[in-house]
Design a protein around this motif. Sequence first.
Motif, PDB file in Angstrom:
ATOM      1  N   SER A  73      -3.832  -1.449  -0.987  1.00  0.00           N
ATOM      2  CA  SER A  73      -4.164  -0.553  -2.102  1.00  0.00           C
ATOM      3  C   SER A  73      -3.668  -1.114  -3.432  1.00  0.00           C
ATOM      4  N   HIS A 127      -6.511  -4.740   4.325  1.00  0.00           N
ATOM      5  CA  HIS A 127      -6.612  -3.698   3.300  1.00  0.00           C
ATOM      6  C   HIS A 127      -5.295  -3.587   2.543  1.00  0.00           C
ATOM      7  N   SER A 155       0.862  -1.208   0.000  1.00  0.00           N
ATOM      8  CA  SER A 155       0.000   0.000   0.000  1.00  0.00           C
ATOM      9  C   SER A 155       0.890   1.247   0.000  1.00  0.00           C
ATOM     10  N   GLU A 199      -0.162   4.831   0.342  1.00  0.00           N
ATOM     11  CA  GLU A 199      -0.789   5.281   1.594  1.00  0.00           C
ATOM     12  C   GLU A 199       0.135   5.071   2.792  1.00  0.00           C
TER      13      GLU A 199
END
Length: 411
Positions: A165, A163, A61, A64
Amino acid sequence: MHESDVVVIGAGAAGIAAARRVAEAHVPVVLLEARGRVGGRAWTYHAGDLALDLGCGWLHSADENELAALAPKLGFPVDAYPPPWSRPAYEGNFPAAAQNDYWRTWERFYACVDAAARAGSDRPMSDCLEPGGRWNAMLGAMVTYINGAEAEKISLREYAFYHDSGVNKRVRRGYGALIEAYAAGLDIRLNCPVTLIDHSGARLRIVTPRGDISARAAIIAVPPGVMANESLRFSPALPDKLAAAQLPLGLADKVFLRVERPEDLPLDTRLAGSTTTRETGSYTLRPNGQPMIEGYFGGEFARTLEHDGQGAFAAFATEQIANALGSDMRKRLAPIAESAWARDPFALGSYSYGNPGAHAMRAKLAAPVAAKLFFAGEHCSAADFSTAHGAYRSGVKAAEDAIRALQVQPA
Ligand SMILES: Cc1cc2nc3c(=O)[nH]c(=O)nc-3n(C[C@H](O)[C@H](O)[C@H](O)COP(=O)(O)OP(=O)(O)OC[C@H]3O[C@@H](n4cnc5c(N)ncnc54)[C@H](O)[C@@H]3O)c2cc1C
């Protein structure tokens, strides 16, 4: 007895982030680390001019990820070259048509995983494998690399919280070296394993072989197995933290082999060890353009090779690579380093995963106790577990909770 306002235990990504955040608030803080180095599962091993990440290597990710934003400021340029798994693998032992078929199956598998996860299903991930499927072994191996455990052991519901990205980047100087650089300037005591936290009195008593420390608050940022096996104990005991055994660390291990005359191997390219068995390594040829091959192993197969002792990963990898690229590779490869994260008493594995039934465990492990004990580590992260940036975020959060608690407590 030494004194501090806050003691942070464990100098991995979580503990370092926590100590830094507390120090930024001008609250006295000391960071205690069992090993003779900082970084924990973030560990860059230097072999000559090679920087080898034995633990985390990818800034997941990355768009982020706070550590990706921090890296250039600390002198670690971020390499934007896409990861090898997003490009075709070596075709000599895995032809293009077969790769396409495999990736289509992979997409069906993950569509099933996502649907089951959205439905809140606590079934094991293996329920999404097509019965008798041609690619089940390879998918199963891939699941062990990603999660450190076999699909049969992983809860779909737990996995659903993760999670990502989808943007992955590296730092050529090493992710471990980046985390180490982030620790510079902190008050750190190395070779200082904490064995007991006595939280029965107004102040905490933190016991180490190098003496006791008295503190108002502690941030405990050690891997969950260290609490589950009670090499770090609490008095009075904390049953919720002992139950950490239900959120085990899966196992992933790496081996690095130097390769002679690397120019005839494709750059930064994946090589499948086998497409027909789960007991296989996955290899990256010339990662980052370096003259070496990186092997990756996961789950019970990694455990077996660890159990076989030092050199077992290199021996197995050399055979698989020679089978795929030609027998002269045996002479061209020389082992440089390999990990053994399950054997390491201060890690006891690589990254956490949830068994079916374990979906509430992360919140339990992260919950503070009596506004004095705060908990951090990748295993405490609700959505970024198993990653270094998840560990970092959990450390910042625990530090902010501790700072707030100290503001309302008498000194
Ligand atoms: C092979 C491998 C590959 C990985 N790949 C990636 C990747 O590509 N990207 C990614 O984001 N993540 C990856 N990870 C996961 C990532 O490395 C971890 O999630 C993260 O580093 C964990 O940080 P932490 O601070 O929670 O724990 P740790 O790094 O384990 O830190 C805990 C610290 O506590 C110390 N400690 C233990 N017991 C005591 C005690 N009693 N007293 C004092 N100190 C103690 C330990 O020595 C350690 O330094 C990988 C991990 C491995 C092993």
